[in-house]
Write an enzyme that holds these catalytic residues in place. Sequence first.
Site, short mmCIF file in Angstrom:
data_model
loop_
_atom_site.label_atom_id
_atom_site.label_comp_id
_atom_site.label_asym_id
_atom_site.label_seq_id
_atom_site.Cartn_x
_atom_site.Cartn_y
_atom_site.Cartn_z
N TYR A 1 0.84 -1.34 -0.12
CA TYR A 1 0.01 0.18 -0.06
C TYR A 1 0.86 1.15 0.01
CZ TYR A 1 -3.78 -2.89 1.10
OH TYR A 1 -4.85 -4.20 1.07
N LYS B 1 3.76 -15.62 4.12
CA LYS B 1 3.37 -16.38 2.80
C LYS B 1 4.96 -16.53 2.13
CE LYS B 1 0.95 -17.67 -0.85
NZ LYS B 1 0.31 -18.85 -0.77
N ASP C 1 -5.31 -6.34 5.88
CA ASP C 1 -6.85 -5.65 5.49
C ASP C 1 -7.73 -6.89 5.25
OD1 ASP C 1 -8.46 -3.91 4.16
OD2 ASP C 1 -7.07 -3.41 2.62
N ASP D 1 -11.42 -8.28 7.49
CA ASP D 1 -12.63 -8.31 6.93
C ASP D 1 -13.31 -9.48 7.12
OD1 ASP D 1 -12.52 -5.43 6.48
OD2 ASP D 1 -13.73 -5.73 4.44
N ASP E 1 -2.90 -18.03 3.29
CA ASP E 1 -4.05 -18.77 2.68
C ASP E 1 -4.84 -19.93 3.40
OD1 ASP E 1 -1.59 -19.76 2.13
OD2 ASP E 1 -2.10 -20.75 0.32
#
Length: 372
Positions: free
Chosen positions: A147, A197, A253, A257, A229
């Site tokens: 970001y 990851k 992020d 959610d 994942d």
Amino acid sequence: MGDAYKIAILAGDAIGPEIMAQAVRVFDAISRHRDVVFELIEAPFGAHAYFSHGKSFPDETKAICDAADAILKGPVGLSFEDSKKIPVDEQAERGAILPLRARYQTFANFRPIYLSKDMAHFSPLKPEIIEHGIDILLIRELVGGLYFGEKERGVNAEGLRYVHETLAYDESQIRRVLTVAFEQARARGRRLHNIHKSNVLMSSVLWNEVLDEVHADYPDIEVIPMLVDAAATALCLNPSQFDVMVMENMFGDILSDQGGGILGSLGLMPSACVGPDKAYFEPSHGSAPDIAGRNIANPYSMIGSVAMMLEMSFGMKAESTLVWDAMKSVFEDGYTTADLSAKGVDLKTVGTDAFGDLVIASLEAKLAAPTH
Ligand code: NAD
């Protein structure tokens, strides 16, 4: 003379002002029962600020935030279609939220994913999966990674449009957020899920190296590594295995959610964004343009953000606990908001204002009760 705190109020767009109107009532209630003064200073921020000031994060708002002891921010942004009325660089995230985070280097984002046992019926997960409720603290790195990395758009030698976005971290950025996560793990269940990851991303390889170094200072904490994942699946199948989770910016992020999803609504997701000198507090969700102006948004996330501010910025842990207890008691009394209504359960659905009335009435009673 008691304490006095200056708070910048950035109400935001769409449902922002509706849920903010309920949240600020908490300051009023507390100052009526305790020797403390809250000075609330409203400032434009987000899409409406762009339309009125030509900037999503105007200079006057920066000055107000600079001078504040803490910042309370409502969600900002417009619907996908309406966002096109604003130049790309001034749209909510790029024009307002990311510059706010960068200005105060709010690197540690605390996102509690919490549903008490008595509220478990709001979750879409089966009761046997969450018989004890859900209680996870997700810590997201907030000012690095994709970001904030360099971005470049252009047309290449073959005449094709291309984009480069860089996922950049240095070890100090990783170390400071991991240290926060280890401290939180020590204060809670002494278990830390490290979400990464490293089978694909070099950034995760460095992240994990630094984690091993920081872990040496926290030998009492059990670290459980998990690929991001796999973590997405595990959050649905067995969320009880998690206590504190830590991860880089974009993973956080998305997974936070999903945290809102397993609770039953993003409306149950407050958060704190903490930097070295200043913190700001905001719901984890967006401005929900699909339900704006109808008095049906859930203000829990915004009121919960105030509760987090009271504890984390002003050291008012007792009052913060009363705010959480007040919200819980409203749910326990059988009330709900439209986003949460659970099938097959006899609940009284109330709007944004009425939910605020009930929380404030409960909070006032708790504040007035004699303390021991
Ligand atoms: P959103 O989070 O606004 O909404 C997703 C879904 O959750 C919607 O169905 C919405 O109605 C529901 N929801 C969210 N908060 C709720 C609440 N308090 N009560 C009841 N229901 C609630 O996501 P989106 O629609 O993808 O984004 C809308 C805008 O918000 C976009 O402009 C986006 O850029 C912006 N955004 C801002 C922030 C922020 O201010 N930190 C974060 C995410 C998205």
